[in-house]
Design a protein around this motif. Sequence first.
Motif, PDB file in Angstrom:
ATOM      1  N   ALA A 321       0.835  -1.141   0.063  1.00 15.11           N
ATOM      2  CA  ALA A 321      -0.071   0.072  -0.101  1.00 15.11           C
ATOM      3  C   ALA A 321       0.951   1.377   0.136  1.00 15.11           C
ATOM      4  CB  ALA A 321      -0.983  -0.060   1.174  1.00 15.11           C
ATOM      5  N   GLY A 322       1.935   1.148   0.530  1.00 20.10           N
ATOM      6  CA  GLY A 322       2.808   2.449   0.837  1.00 20.10           C
ATOM      7  C   GLY A 322       3.340   2.672  -0.571  1.00 20.10           C
ATOM      8  N   MET A 323       3.884   1.914  -1.103  1.00 21.61           N
ATOM      9  CA  MET A 323       4.370   2.129  -2.562  1.00 21.61           C
ATOM     10  C   MET A 323       3.395   2.734  -3.622  1.00 21.61           C
ATOM     11  SD  MET A 323       7.652   1.212  -2.174  1.00 21.61           S
ATOM     12  CE  MET A 323       8.106   1.349  -3.834  1.00 21.61           C
ATOM     13  N   LEU A 324       2.072   2.359  -3.299  1.00 17.65           N
ATOM     14  CA  LEU A 324       1.016   2.760  -4.241  1.00 17.65           C
ATOM     15  C   LEU A 324       0.648   4.149  -3.905  1.00 17.65           C
ATOM     16  CD1 LEU A 324      -1.368  -0.378  -4.539  1.00 17.65           C
ATOM     17  CD2 LEU A 324       0.467   0.565  -6.373  1.00 17.65           C
ATOM     18  N   VAL A 325       0.572   4.476  -2.549  1.00 20.54           N
ATOM     19  CA  VAL A 325       0.423   5.794  -2.087  1.00 20.54           C
ATOM     20  C   VAL A 325       1.354   6.914  -2.430  1.00 20.54           C
ATOM     21  CG1 VAL A 325       0.195   7.176   0.075  1.00 20.54           C
ATOM     22  CG2 VAL A 325      -0.939   4.971  -0.018  1.00 20.54           C
ATOM     23  N   GLN A 326       2.545   6.336  -2.582  1.00 16.82           N
ATOM     24  CA  GLN A 326       3.659   7.290  -3.004  1.00 16.82           C
ATOM     25  C   GLN A 326       3.490   7.689  -4.677  1.00 16.82           C
ATOM     26  OE1 GLN A 326       8.007   6.410  -1.610  1.00 16.82           O
ATOM     27  NE2 GLN A 326       6.987   4.505  -0.858  1.00 16.82           N
ATOM     28  N   ALA A 327       3.353   6.527  -5.372  1.00 14.50           N
ATOM     29  CA  ALA A 327       2.806   6.884  -6.610  1.00 14.50           C
ATOM     30  C   ALA A 327       1.882   7.683  -6.671  1.00 14.50           C
ATOM     31  CB  ALA A 327       2.676   5.426  -7.478  1.00 14.50           C
ATOM     32  N   VAL A 328       0.778   7.810  -6.281  1.00 12.72           N
ATOM     33  CA  VAL A 328      -0.447   8.819  -6.159  1.00 12.72           C
ATOM     34  C   VAL A 328       0.248  10.102  -5.895  1.00 12.72           C
ATOM     35  CG1 VAL A 328      -2.699   9.535  -5.231  1.00 12.72           C
ATOM     36  CG2 VAL A 328      -2.161   7.116  -6.017  1.00 12.72           C
ATOM     37  N   ALA A 329       0.954  10.353  -4.771  1.00 10.93           N
ATOM     38  CA  ALA A 329       1.376  11.596  -4.302  1.00 10.93           C
ATOM     39  C   ALA A 329       2.211  12.082  -5.370  1.00 10.93           C
ATOM     40  CB  ALA A 329       2.140  11.373  -3.025  1.00 10.93           C
ATOM     41  N   LEU A 330       3.153  11.487  -6.127  1.00  5.86           N
ATOM     42  CA  LEU A 330       4.069  11.957  -7.085  1.00  5.86           C
ATOM     43  C   LEU A 330       3.041  12.460  -8.419  1.00  5.86           C
ATOM     44  CD1 LEU A 330       6.928   9.275  -7.038  1.00  5.86           C
ATOM     45  CD2 LEU A 330       7.046  11.772  -6.311  1.00  5.86           C
ATOM     46  N   ALA A 331       2.037  11.897  -8.453  1.00  2.00           N
ATOM     47  CA  ALA A 331       0.973  12.420  -9.528  1.00  2.00           C
ATOM     48  C   ALA A 331       0.421  13.584  -9.506  1.00  2.00           C
ATOM     49  CB  ALA A 331      -0.010  11.136  -9.959  1.00  2.00           C
ATOM     50  N   VAL A 410       7.311   9.726 -14.830  1.00  2.00           N
ATOM     51  CA  VAL A 410       7.915   8.442 -15.022  1.00  2.00           C
ATOM     52  C   VAL A 410       8.300   7.815 -13.676  1.00  2.00           C
ATOM     53  CG1 VAL A 410      10.264   7.639 -15.733  1.00  2.00           C
ATOM     54  CG2 VAL A 410       8.948   9.269 -17.166  1.00  2.00           C
ATOM     55  N   ILE A 411       8.831   8.765 -12.704  1.00  2.00           N
ATOM     56  CA  ILE A 411       9.058   7.955 -11.334  1.00  2.00           C
ATOM     57  C   ILE A 411       7.795   7.638 -10.544  1.00  2.00           C
ATOM     58  CG2 ILE A 411      10.040   8.405  -9.136  1.00  2.00           C
ATOM     59  CD1 ILE A 411      12.102   8.541 -11.415  1.00  2.00           C
ATOM     60  N   ALA A 412       6.584   8.434 -10.793  1.00  2.00           N
ATOM     61  CA  ALA A 412       5.667   7.754 -10.251  1.00  2.00           C
ATOM     62  C   ALA A 412       5.046   6.452 -10.996  1.00  2.00           C
ATOM     63  CB  ALA A 412       4.434   8.743 -10.588  1.00  2.00           C
ATOM     64  N   ALA A 413       5.081   6.200 -12.151  1.00  2.00           N
ATOM     65  CA  ALA A 413       4.722   4.963 -12.781  1.00  2.00           C
ATOM     66  C   ALA A 413       5.783   3.742 -12.484  1.00  2.00           C
ATOM     67  CB  ALA A 413       4.945   5.072 -14.398  1.00  2.00           C
ATOM     68  N   LEU A 414       7.180   4.239 -12.104  1.00  2.00           N
ATOM     69  CA  LEU A 414       7.755   3.126 -11.529  1.00  2.00           C
ATOM     70  C   LEU A 414       7.408   2.522 -10.246  1.00  2.00           C
ATOM     71  CD1 LEU A 414      11.509   4.313 -13.050  1.00  2.00           C
ATOM     72  CD2 LEU A 414      10.166   2.408 -13.764  1.00  2.00           C
ATOM     73  N   THR A 415       7.107   3.662  -9.473  1.00  2.00           N
ATOM     74  CA  THR A 415       6.785   3.507  -8.111  1.00  2.00           C
ATOM     75  C   THR A 415       5.674   2.330  -8.024  1.00  2.00           C
ATOM     76  OG1 THR A 415       7.796   5.516  -7.354  1.00  2.00           O
ATOM     77  CG2 THR A 415       6.240   4.516  -5.775  1.00  2.00           C
ATOM     78  N   ALA A 416       4.501   2.765  -8.864  1.00  2.00           N
ATOM     79  CA  ALA A 416       3.295   2.073  -8.810  1.00  2.00           C
ATOM     80  C   ALA A 416       3.667   0.596  -9.251  1.00  2.00           C
ATOM     81  CB  ALA A 416       2.318   2.583  -9.593  1.00  2.00           C
ATOM     82  N   ALA A 417       4.645   0.426 -10.132  1.00  2.00           N
ATOM     83  CA  ALA A 417       5.024  -1.043 -10.709  1.00  2.00           C
ATOM     84  C   ALA A 417       5.627  -1.799  -9.659  1.00  2.00           C
ATOM     85  CB  ALA A 417       5.775  -0.929 -11.881  1.00  2.00           C
TER      86      ALA A 417
END
Length: 436
Positions: A321-331, A410-417
Amino acid sequence: MTQPAPARPGGLRLGLRANLAQFSLLVGVNALVGGMVGQERSLLSLLATQVFGLAAVSAALIYIVAFGLTKAATNFLAGTLADRYGRKPVLVAGWLLGLPVPLLLIWAPTWSWIVAANVLLGINQGLCWSTTVIMKIDLAGPERRGLAMGLNEAAGYLAVALTAFLTGLLAARAGLRPEPFYLGLAYAGLGLGLSTLLVRETQGHAQLEAQLTDPSRTTDPVPGDGRPPTAAGSERPSTREIVVRTSLREPALSACSQAGLVNNLNDGLAWGLLPLLFVRGGLPVAQVGLLAALYPAVWGLGQLLTGPLSDRIGRKPLITAGMLVQAVALAVTALAESFAPWAASAILLGAGTAMVYPTLLAAISDVAHPSWRASAVGVYRLWRDTGFAVGALLAGLVADLAGLEAAIWVIAALTAASGLLVAMRMYETHRPIGQS
């Protein structure tokens, strides 16, 4: 019910309560380690562009590449040295090598001096932060590792946040140099003094835990049972075998290693690129410092909750969950254009990072046997802090080619992956408290 801390004739005991004085001292020492990084978080990208005249983003961020690669390699070396020679000598050596850093930042006549300072800072962080992590794991014992890591990382990143905020204020009033970096001089001197005079060796606690480890546990992974599969047996594998297990072969260790790398990849972006984005958006230096402090402040405070929470509900849910939350924050950061939404995204990014950071360390410690745990932590931290360099290089190149917002996407997409990979590959490494 929690059992009393085990003891042996030498008087050593495992557990936070039994080792409260030393544990608390190490929390304070790690806050000073974090402050050494915090002195740079608001200002170095601005120094690159405003004082040294670097136009290309990738060139401006080279100091983070130098820091990340050096810290990553030193993390691995610190774990090996801590297992071989003890924890305290490594900690003291790290502080000695950190002493020149603020002086180089103050006196630097060229950008190469700043890069050199960050090589030394990477060594300082690799030796000192890695060793305080290992020492707290030694003292805490197996049941409260999440809480121990939460306290450790909270202290470090709250100090990063406070120092980033203070240096931003000092820079707004007195300029980018030299006054903001006087804090670093104070941190380095105090850290060296405490580590030399008051910190005690903890390797004996790891040896005690190794003696108490149940030798009947299987070495084959049993996903979801909460039993660390590779913790069986006291025989220490070779360094090469530890690297292979932690990086590739063991599912939980390797999943944590890639997640750690991607987590610090987006932290490298936040450190180097976001201040430039905020300045381009018209924010004054004081507000840039506030945003630079807000993210690690939430990160630091949040770990006081997420560390012990991982002891109760397990490691995998928080990491995913934490990695996905970070991806949303970057977006959200990429879409925002003013202070308020940027502040909201910084809070969200800090919350996601808090879910991940202490939990990854606790998961590594769940799986690795005490006889080679410090080395496994070193390998994990090697991969994790390589993320600083990868993030700075990738973000800088994409920003130069396509703009700051494109780099953030780009970094947000890598974090979600990365979060999805954890969900698919990692098994739960810790039986939640209360389950038999």
